[in-house]
Design a protein around this motif. Structure first.
Motif, mmCIF file in Angstrom:
data_model
loop_
_atom_site.group_PDB
_atom_site.id
_atom_site.type_symbol
_atom_site.label_atom_id
_atom_site.label_comp_id
_atom_site.label_asym_id
_atom_site.label_seq_id
_atom_site.Cartn_x
_atom_site.Cartn_y
_atom_site.Cartn_z
ATOM 1 N N TYR A 6 1.667 6.900 -6.632
ATOM 2 C CA TYR A 6 0.606 7.872 -6.898
ATOM 3 C C TYR A 6 1.122 9.297 -6.710
ATOM 4 C CZ TYR A 6 -3.643 10.629 -6.182
ATOM 5 O OH TYR A 6 -4.614 11.590 -6.269
ATOM 6 N N ALA A 40 2.150 1.813 -3.435
ATOM 7 C CA ALA A 40 1.104 2.382 -4.294
ATOM 8 C C ALA A 40 0.961 3.883 -4.038
ATOM 9 C CB ALA A 40 -0.221 1.676 -4.047
ATOM 10 N N ILE A 41 1.045 4.299 -2.775
ATOM 11 C CA ILE A 41 0.930 5.715 -2.426
ATOM 12 C C ILE A 41 2.099 6.512 -2.984
ATOM 13 C CG2 ILE A 41 1.039 7.336 -0.496
ATOM 14 C CD1 ILE A 41 -0.610 5.286 1.101
ATOM 15 N N ARG A 63 -7.113 -4.525 -1.595
ATOM 16 C CA ARG A 63 -5.920 -3.718 -1.861
ATOM 17 C C ARG A 63 -5.867 -2.458 -1.015
ATOM 18 N NH1 ARG A 63 -6.548 -2.205 -7.836
ATOM 19 N NH2 ARG A 63 -4.445 -1.337 -7.566
ATOM 20 N N ARG A 99 -5.500 9.439 -1.820
ATOM 21 C CA ARG A 99 -4.806 8.915 -0.645
ATOM 22 C C ARG A 99 -5.560 9.362 0.596
ATOM 23 N NH1 ARG A 99 1.372 10.807 0.987
ATOM 24 N NH2 ARG A 99 1.643 9.515 2.874
ATOM 25 N N THR A 132 -10.787 -4.960 -5.134
ATOM 26 C CA THR A 132 -10.392 -3.600 -4.773
ATOM 27 C C THR A 132 -10.249 -3.453 -3.265
ATOM 28 O OG1 THR A 132 -11.427 -2.622 -6.721
ATOM 29 C CG2 THR A 132 -11.102 -1.183 -4.824
ATOM 30 N N GLN A 182 0.832 -1.208 0.000
ATOM 31 C CA GLN A 182 0.000 0.000 0.000
ATOM 32 C C GLN A 182 0.867 1.257 0.000
ATOM 33 O OE1 GLN A 182 -2.157 -0.963 3.528
ATOM 34 N NE2 GLN A 182 -3.523 -2.396 2.494
ATOM 35 N N HIS A 234 -1.263 4.536 -12.280
ATOM 36 C CA HIS A 234 -1.061 3.553 -11.215
ATOM 37 C C HIS A 234 -2.385 3.092 -10.612
ATOM 38 C CE1 HIS A 234 3.217 4.268 -11.407
ATOM 39 N NE2 HIS A 234 3.002 5.560 -11.308
ATOM 40 N N ASP A 235 -3.489 3.502 -11.215
ATOM 41 C CA ASP A 235 -4.808 2.996 -10.832
ATOM 42 C C ASP A 235 -5.279 3.487 -9.468
ATOM 43 O OD1 ASP A 235 -7.107 1.516 -11.364
ATOM 44 O OD2 ASP A 235 -6.358 -0.249 -10.311
ATOM 45 N N THR A 236 -4.653 4.543 -8.949
ATOM 46 C CA THR A 236 -5.033 5.060 -7.637
ATOM 47 C C THR A 236 -5.782 6.379 -7.801
ATOM 48 O OG1 THR A 236 -3.047 4.069 -6.684
ATOM 49 C CG2 THR A 236 -4.173 5.702 -5.354
ATOM 50 N N TYR A 242 -9.196 3.579 -4.328
ATOM 51 C CA TYR A 242 -9.414 3.107 -5.686
ATOM 52 C C TYR A 242 -10.872 3.297 -6.101
ATOM 53 C CZ TYR A 242 -4.981 0.710 -4.782
ATOM 54 O OH TYR A 242 -3.669 0.416 -4.449
ATOM 55 N N PRO A 261 -4.197 3.883 0.004
ATOM 56 C CA PRO A 261 -4.617 4.331 -1.320
ATOM 57 C C PRO A 261 -6.116 4.136 -1.495
ATOM 58 C CG PRO A 261 -3.610 2.162 -1.468
ATOM 59 C CD PRO A 261 -3.474 2.603 -0.046
#
Length: 313
Positions: A53, A49-50, A146, A123, A143, A46, A118-120, A136, A134
């Motif tokens: 993003y 992903a942040i 994640r 935050r 989802t 996670q 990045h699909d985000t 979504y 993140p």
């Protein structure tokens, strides 16, 4: 003399009972460490992903970000106060998807609004419970495993009058903490949403537990700018929904703006790895030590002790 020294030599031999005990011990240690280990790895992904993003948002600096935010705000205006329904057989809210899916801004629908490579979408940070996750699009099972899902059919989380965004996440997953501690958030606490270079802060105004059929708490309220965080409760039973609703603070606190795009400070040090390594070392030492038989006195020493004259005779 040579025969005696060979008898005193202590060679290592595997102790079957010790090995079985060690395997059982390691299995138990693995079971105990699994939740914290899995949660750490989940938080690590996670955090990755942040960071991705945040980097994407910086690279797509204005006017690109402003264009995305403008489209999202226009979407929210067109969406208005669509109906929100929480089915009794569902673990998450649902909405009038047909109506929501019909809205397009410049030919772009919901799934492509606020979309990064990045699909985000955004935050979410809740400082009081150390949440940094993140966000979504949608609330599919994939989802919600994640991170946080945005409930399609509610306002996109960009703030604005006459908006009410609903963000939902799981509680009680063995491999992730997510909203496990949402019930510890108190009225007066704040949370922030970072979205395409903008920061919106909300102060918690109410927390409540509701039945799945009680949906008034997550409907749009005229003239207000709200975000509601939703998860299931009680843990493992999921018969109710726990809601945390916050109202927008304007202007956004300077501290929240300055903290935007900072790297996540979670997960912390992987203590599970240290505990696991220590356990393996201890068990290995036990197996190694068990492979040596007890030390015995040599034959010659025993003979000398037996034949030695006793004092006083």
């Amino acid at each position: 003399m040579r025969e005696d020294s060979s008898q005193g030599r202590r060679g290592w031999r595997p102790n079957v009972l010790a090995i079985i005990i060690a395997l059982v011990g390691l299995s138990g240690l693995g079971v105990l460490l699994y939740p914290s280990t899995a949660a750490w790895w989940s938080q690590y992904h996670q955090s990755q992903a942040i960071e991705a993003y945040s980097s994407s948002v910086i690279e797509d600096a204005p006017p690109g970000n402003e264009l995305e935010l403008g489209r999202a705000r226009e979407y929210n205006q067109l969406l208005g106060s669509g109906e929100v329904v929480v089915g009794s057989d569902s673990h998450k809210p649902t909405t009038d998807l047909e109506r929501a899916q019909a809205i397009e801004i410049d030919g772009i629908g919901y799934w492509d609004l606020l979309l990064t490579r990045h699909d985000t979408m955004a935050r979410l940070k809740i400082p009081s419970i150390d949440v940094d996750l993140p966000v979504y699009h949608g609330t599919s099972d994939a989802t919600l495993e994640r991170g946080v899902g945005h409930l399609q059919g509610t306002s996109l989380p960009v703030g604005g009058t006459d908006t009410h965004s609903v963000l939902t996440a799981h509680t009680g997953l063995a491999k992730a903490t997510l909203f496990n501690n949402l019930n510890k958030v108190e009225v007066g606490d704040t949370f922030t949403i970072e979205v395409f270079g903008d920061v919106v802060t909300y102060r918690v105004t109410e927390t409540r537990t509701v039945l799945p059929s009680e949906t008034e708490a997550i409907r749009l309220r005229s003239g207000e700018d709200l975000v509601t965080l939703v998860t299931c409760t009680p843990l493992g039973i999921n018969t109710h929904r726990y809601l945390v609703t916050g109202e927008r603070i304007t202007p956004t606190p300077i501290a929240d703006i300055e903290a935007a795009s900072e790297k996540p400070d979670i997960p912390g040090f992987p203590w599970w790895a240290l505990v696991g390594a220590t356990g393996i070392v201890v068990v290995s030492a036990y197996v190694w030590r068990s492979g040596y038989p007890p030390k015995r006195k040599s034959t010659s020493a025993s003979t000398e002790d037996a034949t030695a004259p006793t004092k006083g005779h």
